[in-house]
Design an enzyme around this catalytic site. Sequence first.
Site, PDB file in Angstrom:
ATOM      1  N   HIS A   1       1.089  -9.170   4.648  1.00 23.20           N
ATOM      2  CA  HIS A   1      -0.067  -8.309   4.628  1.00 23.20           C
ATOM      3  C   HIS A   1      -0.718  -8.352   3.244  1.00 23.20           C
ATOM      4  O   HIS A   1      -0.449  -7.355   2.376  1.00 23.20           O
ATOM      5  CB  HIS A   1       0.290  -6.848   4.961  1.00 23.20           C
ATOM      6  CG  HIS A   1      -0.800  -6.107   5.233  1.00 23.20           C
ATOM      7  ND1 HIS A   1      -1.149  -5.415   6.664  1.00 23.20           N
ATOM      8  CD2 HIS A   1      -1.888  -5.840   4.852  1.00 23.20           C
ATOM      9  CE1 HIS A   1      -2.046  -4.479   6.714  1.00 23.20           C
ATOM     10  NE2 HIS A   1      -2.832  -4.885   5.567  1.00 23.20           N
TER      11      HIS A   1
ATOM     12  N   TYR B   1     -12.968  -2.158  12.508  1.00 18.53           N
ATOM     13  CA  TYR B   1     -13.316  -0.627  11.679  1.00 18.53           C
ATOM     14  C   TYR B   1     -14.682  -0.577  11.755  1.00 18.53           C
ATOM     15  O   TYR B   1     -15.096   0.641  12.085  1.00 18.53           O
ATOM     16  CB  TYR B   1     -13.152  -1.057  10.147  1.00 18.53           C
ATOM     17  CG  TYR B   1     -11.732  -0.807   9.749  1.00 18.53           C
ATOM     18  CD1 TYR B   1     -11.052   0.501   9.529  1.00 18.53           C
ATOM     19  CD2 TYR B   1     -10.771  -2.083   9.904  1.00 18.53           C
ATOM     20  CE1 TYR B   1      -9.767   0.578   9.112  1.00 18.53           C
ATOM     21  CE2 TYR B   1      -9.189  -1.757   9.451  1.00 18.53           C
ATOM     22  CZ  TYR B   1      -9.022  -0.477   9.243  1.00 18.53           C
ATOM     23  OH  TYR B   1      -7.405  -0.524   8.990  1.00 18.53           O
TER      24      TYR B   1
ATOM     25  N   TRP C   1      -4.897   3.448  11.688  1.00 18.72           N
ATOM     26  CA  TRP C   1      -4.755   3.186  10.196  1.00 18.72           C
ATOM     27  C   TRP C   1      -5.152   4.261   9.584  1.00 18.72           C
ATOM     28  O   TRP C   1      -6.167   4.645   9.744  1.00 18.72           O
ATOM     29  CB  TRP C   1      -5.560   2.007   9.866  1.00 18.72           C
ATOM     30  CG  TRP C   1      -5.373   1.586   8.270  1.00 18.72           C
ATOM     31  CD1 TRP C   1      -5.971   2.235   7.289  1.00 18.72           C
ATOM     32  CD2 TRP C   1      -4.216   0.744   7.732  1.00 18.72           C
ATOM     33  NE1 TRP C   1      -5.454   1.785   6.268  1.00 18.72           N
ATOM     34  CE2 TRP C   1      -4.339   1.098   6.352  1.00 18.72           C
ATOM     35  CE3 TRP C   1      -3.305   0.030   8.372  1.00 18.72           C
ATOM     36  CZ2 TRP C   1      -3.564   0.323   5.546  1.00 18.72           C
ATOM     37  CZ3 TRP C   1      -2.478  -0.695   7.469  1.00 18.72           C
ATOM     38  CH2 TRP C   1      -2.463  -0.779   6.233  1.00 18.72           C
TER      39      TRP C   1
ATOM     40  N   GLU D   1      -5.033  -1.754  14.023  1.00 17.57           N
ATOM     41  CA  GLU D   1      -5.523  -1.158  12.993  1.00 17.57           C
ATOM     42  C   GLU D   1      -6.940  -0.748  13.450  1.00 17.57           C
ATOM     43  O   GLU D   1      -7.733  -1.235  14.013  1.00 17.57           O
ATOM     44  CB  GLU D   1      -5.695  -1.819  11.847  1.00 17.57           C
ATOM     45  CG  GLU D   1      -4.680  -2.047  10.875  1.00 17.57           C
ATOM     46  CD  GLU D   1      -4.877  -2.829   9.680  1.00 17.57           C
ATOM     47  OE1 GLU D   1      -6.153  -2.424   8.955  1.00 17.57           O
ATOM     48  OE2 GLU D   1      -4.207  -3.591   9.099  1.00 17.57           O
TER      49      GLU D   1
ATOM     50  N   ASN E   1      -7.812  -5.799  14.476  1.00 19.87           N
ATOM     51  CA  ASN E   1      -8.158  -4.772  13.514  1.00 19.87           C
ATOM     52  C   ASN E   1      -9.763  -4.326  13.778  1.00 19.87           C
ATOM     53  O   ASN E   1     -10.571  -5.408  13.314  1.00 19.87           O
ATOM     54  CB  ASN E   1      -7.785  -5.182  12.173  1.00 19.87           C
ATOM     55  CG  ASN E   1      -6.262  -5.143  12.062  1.00 19.87           C
ATOM     56  OD1 ASN E   1      -5.533  -5.190  12.834  1.00 19.87           O
ATOM     57  ND2 ASN E   1      -5.865  -5.712  10.682  1.00 19.87           N
TER      58      ASN E   1
ATOM     59  N   ASN F   1      -1.944 -10.953   8.169  1.00 18.90           N
ATOM     60  CA  ASN F   1      -2.765  -9.894   8.249  1.00 18.90           C
ATOM     61  C   ASN F   1      -4.262 -10.371   7.880  1.00 18.90           C
ATOM     62  O   ASN F   1      -4.505 -10.945   6.633  1.00 18.90           O
ATOM     63  CB  ASN F   1      -2.639  -8.445   7.482  1.00 18.90           C
ATOM     64  CG  ASN F   1      -3.477  -7.521   8.063  1.00 18.90           C
ATOM     65  OD1 ASN F   1      -3.504  -7.049   8.933  1.00 18.90           O
ATOM     66  ND2 ASN F   1      -4.299  -7.137   6.859  1.00 18.90           N
ATOM     67  N   GLU F   2      -5.239 -10.422   8.763  1.00 19.59           N
ATOM     68  CA  GLU F   2      -6.536 -10.671   8.450  1.00 19.59           C
ATOM     69  C   GLU F   2      -6.795 -11.695   7.528  1.00 19.59           C
ATOM     70  O   GLU F   2      -7.254 -11.702   6.484  1.00 19.59           O
ATOM     71  CB  GLU F   2      -7.167  -9.152   7.650  1.00 19.59           C
ATOM     72  CG  GLU F   2      -6.877  -7.955   8.610  1.00 19.59           C
ATOM     73  CD  GLU F   2      -7.911  -6.869   8.018  1.00 19.59           C
ATOM     74  OE1 GLU F   2      -8.214  -7.004   6.922  1.00 19.59           O
ATOM     75  OE2 GLU F   2      -8.014  -5.863   9.081  1.00 19.59           O
TER      76      GLU F   2
ATOM     77  N   GLN G   1       0.754  -1.251   0.045  1.00 20.29           N
ATOM     78  CA  GLN G   1       0.064   0.033   0.004  1.00 20.29           C
ATOM     79  C   GLN G   1       0.585   1.304  -0.050  1.00 20.29           C
ATOM     80  O   GLN G   1       0.258   2.192  -0.361  1.00 20.29           O
ATOM     81  CB  GLN G   1      -1.096   0.038   1.223  1.00 20.29           C
ATOM     82  CG  GLN G   1      -1.917  -1.328   0.972  1.00 20.29           C
ATOM     83  CD  GLN G   1      -2.849  -1.138   2.318  1.00 20.29           C
ATOM     84  OE1 GLN G   1      -2.750  -1.754   3.244  1.00 20.29           O
ATOM     85  NE2 GLN G   1      -4.134  -0.520   2.241  1.00 20.29           N
TER      86      GLN G   1
ATOM     87  N   ARG H   1       3.867   0.201  13.049  1.00 21.46           N
ATOM     88  CA  ARG H   1       3.671  -1.228  12.580  1.00 21.46           C
ATOM     89  C   ARG H   1       3.811  -0.931  10.824  1.00 21.46           C
ATOM     90  O   ARG H   1       3.013  -0.449  10.424  1.00 21.46           O
ATOM     91  CB  ARG H   1       2.312  -1.864  12.814  1.00 21.46           C
ATOM     92  CG  ARG H   1       1.685  -3.048  12.040  1.00 21.46           C
ATOM     93  CD  ARG H   1       0.431  -3.549  12.574  1.00 21.46           C
ATOM     94  NE  ARG H   1       0.437  -4.501  11.790  1.00 21.46           N
ATOM     95  CZ  ARG H   1      -1.145  -4.957  11.154  1.00 21.46           C
ATOM     96  NH1 ARG H   1      -1.875  -3.876  11.088  1.00 21.46           N
ATOM     97  NH2 ARG H   1      -1.226  -5.955  10.337  1.00 21.46           N
TER      98      ARG H   1
ATOM     99  N   GLU I   1      -5.565   2.001  -1.325  1.00 23.03           N
ATOM    100  CA  GLU I   1      -6.452   1.323  -0.738  1.00 23.03           C
ATOM    101  C   GLU I   1      -7.135   0.229  -1.556  1.00 23.03           C
ATOM    102  O   GLU I   1      -8.423   0.250  -1.873  1.00 23.03           O
ATOM    103  CB  GLU I   1      -7.660   2.551  -0.039  1.00 23.03           C
ATOM    104  CG  GLU I   1      -8.710   1.937   0.578  1.00 23.03           C
ATOM    105  CD  GLU I   1      -8.301   0.864   1.816  1.00 23.03           C
ATOM    106  OE1 GLU I   1      -7.448   0.986   2.546  1.00 23.03           O
ATOM    107  OE2 GLU I   1      -9.301   0.160   2.291  1.00 23.03           O
ATOM    108  N   TRP I   2      -6.309  -0.920  -1.522  1.00 31.21           N
ATOM    109  CA  TRP I   2      -6.731  -1.808  -2.454  1.00 31.21           C
ATOM    110  C   TRP I   2      -7.576  -1.686  -3.470  1.00 31.21           C
ATOM    111  O   TRP I   2      -7.322  -1.016  -4.681  1.00 31.21           O
ATOM    112  CB  TRP I   2      -7.449  -2.996  -1.461  1.00 31.21           C
ATOM    113  CG  TRP I   2      -6.386  -3.217  -0.288  1.00 31.21           C
ATOM    114  CD1 TRP I   2      -6.612  -2.958   1.014  1.00 31.21           C
ATOM    115  CD2 TRP I   2      -5.039  -3.953  -0.125  1.00 31.21           C
ATOM    116  NE1 TRP I   2      -5.549  -3.325   2.011  1.00 31.21           N
ATOM    117  CE2 TRP I   2      -4.593  -3.754   1.041  1.00 31.21           C
ATOM    118  CE3 TRP I   2      -4.223  -4.345  -1.380  1.00 31.21           C
ATOM    119  CZ2 TRP I   2      -3.388  -4.254   1.185  1.00 31.21           C
ATOM    120  CZ3 TRP I   2      -2.869  -4.703  -0.986  1.00 31.21           C
ATOM    121  CH2 TRP I   2      -2.492  -4.818   0.359  1.00 31.21           C
TER     122      TRP I   2
HETATM  123  C1  BGC Z   1      -6.298  -3.878   5.890  1.00 30.04           C
HETATM  124  C2  BGC Z   1      -5.794  -2.738   5.401  1.00 30.04           C
HETATM  125  C3  BGC Z   1      -6.668  -1.634   4.870  1.00 30.04           C
HETATM  126  C4  BGC Z   1      -7.631  -1.363   5.860  1.00 30.04           C
HETATM  127  C5  BGC Z   1      -8.721  -0.414   5.295  1.00 30.04           C
HETATM  128  C6  BGC Z   1      -7.956  -3.707   6.582  1.00 30.04           C
HETATM  129  O1  BGC Z   1      -8.488  -4.658   6.207  1.00 30.04           O
HETATM  130  O2  BGC Z   1      -5.562  -4.628   6.785  1.00 30.04           O
HETATM  131  O3  BGC Z   1      -4.773  -3.158   4.705  1.00 30.04           O
HETATM  132  O4  BGC Z   1      -6.279  -0.602   4.369  1.00 30.04           O
HETATM  133  O5  BGC Z   1      -8.384  -2.442   6.288  1.00 30.04           O
HETATM  134  O6  BGC Z   1      -9.687  -1.110   4.406  1.00 30.04           O
END
Ligand code: BGC
Length: 482
Positions: A128, A317, A427, A383, A315, A172-173, A26, A83, A434-435
């Site tokens: 990751h 969100y 994060w 995150e 992580n 990661n995840e 990223q 990180r 962003e993917w």
């Molecule tokens: C990921 C990050 C991503 C973030 C926001 C997480 O799922 O580890 O790589 O940028 O979420 O989407």
Amino acid sequence: MSLSKDVSVEVFAADFAWGASTAAYQVEGAWDLDGRGPSIWDIFSHTKGRVFEDQNGDVACNSYRLWDEDLRCIQHLGLTHYRFSFSWSRLLPDGTTNYVNPKGVAYYNKVINDLTGKAITPMVTLNHFDLPQALEHRGGWKSPEIVDVFDSYARFCFKTFGDRVKFWITLNEPQIYAKLGYEDGLFAPGVKEKGSALYLVGHNMLRAHARVWHSYHAHFRHLQRGKVSIALNSDWAMPSDPGCPEDVAAAQRYMDFSLGWFACPVFCTGDYPESMRSRIEARNLELDFVDGQRLPKFSEDEPTVLGTADFFALNYYTSRKVKQASPRPGELSFAADQGAERTTDPSWPICGVSWLAVFPEGLRKLLSYIKETCNNPAIYITENGFAQMGPVELEDLDRCQFYRDTLQEVSKAIRDDGVNVKGYFAWSLLDNFEWTHGFSVRFGLFHVDFSRDERSRTVYRSGREYAAVVARHRGHTKFSKD
Ligand code: BGC
């Protein structure tokens, strides 16, 4: 009102980790420079139609070239921890230790030495999402062979960098990697094999993680005294109607099929949650699969997965309201196995991306849930963040409010719920790739100007305010020690 005035910093222990996170693909760019081999994300993002406006991480924030700038950003925020992830194919271009790329080793040595030289603790993620493409050709995470290959890579990293790196995250995840990469096809490697491949991929990721933890434990821990974990993502799920038993059960299943899928084997029982086993086994009968064929069984001949984390890396969100989904007879899919339908509470603001409803209280609830269900582990929030889409707002007041509310929820989790939270990593340090959203979605504490070669970094107001919290906490702990 500024964020620093609101957060109860006195609640955080003196050694609380204040961090920010990034990931190699990223931010680094330099995708084909200095001997780096391609990863699955290079191939995926170079394929038309996969990423917003066909963008890619070829240059990204150019952190490979501009690491000194990133270091300045980290210092500007006063972080105690940073990180980041290794690009596996920058170190080992074909994924194996047959050939080590000296320039890759030199790059990460510099990053690590610069951090430790400034008393900033590195936390390194070994992988990751960006598996070396050469390994994808050999079956990637679907192949059982990956366990040995990942273990060799990890041992190489422990040997080379472990004298200075004391926090390791293996993967990661895995839930996102398996689901988006193998069920939905939205992430690399872009496979859509519904209802089967994701469980195999998740299984191999767990086996590989466990193997690496055991390697560290047996061969490195006594010398290096570090810690190893795996970063697990989870939403917080609540029943749509708390008075409806079906919704309550569906919300629990939602948790089991997300957090539990990986946390239960590692922290609780050594196996998948009972609800996953029973639902998938029942559906196997209906779908003519042999038991164990979709959700694999852990072999007794392998070292146990239970207990293979020295801390919980979380992580978080977003949160969801969940109700029982109508049955989908004959449908082979994760959603049909899970039988839970998610909605979002209309009172939670959506930030940047449609999946991200802001509900900081959910983090507090999730932390308590982990305390109760995973044997009260030490937890690092590895995150957590807030996205912006559309015109850049350097005065990102909504994000400031988000961090203020979130850190206050974390302080309540520590003070009122007795959760052992040891650190918080925002994060992200920088706006980055962003993917599938490419550069259209920004999560940074620093703005990055992707339209210019310099990729100049400018602190957002949220970055300044996060820095103020860290400074106030450091000031407070100094004062209370005097
Ligand atoms: C990921 C990050 C991503 C973030 C926001 C997480 O799922 O580890 O790589 O940028 O979420 O989407």
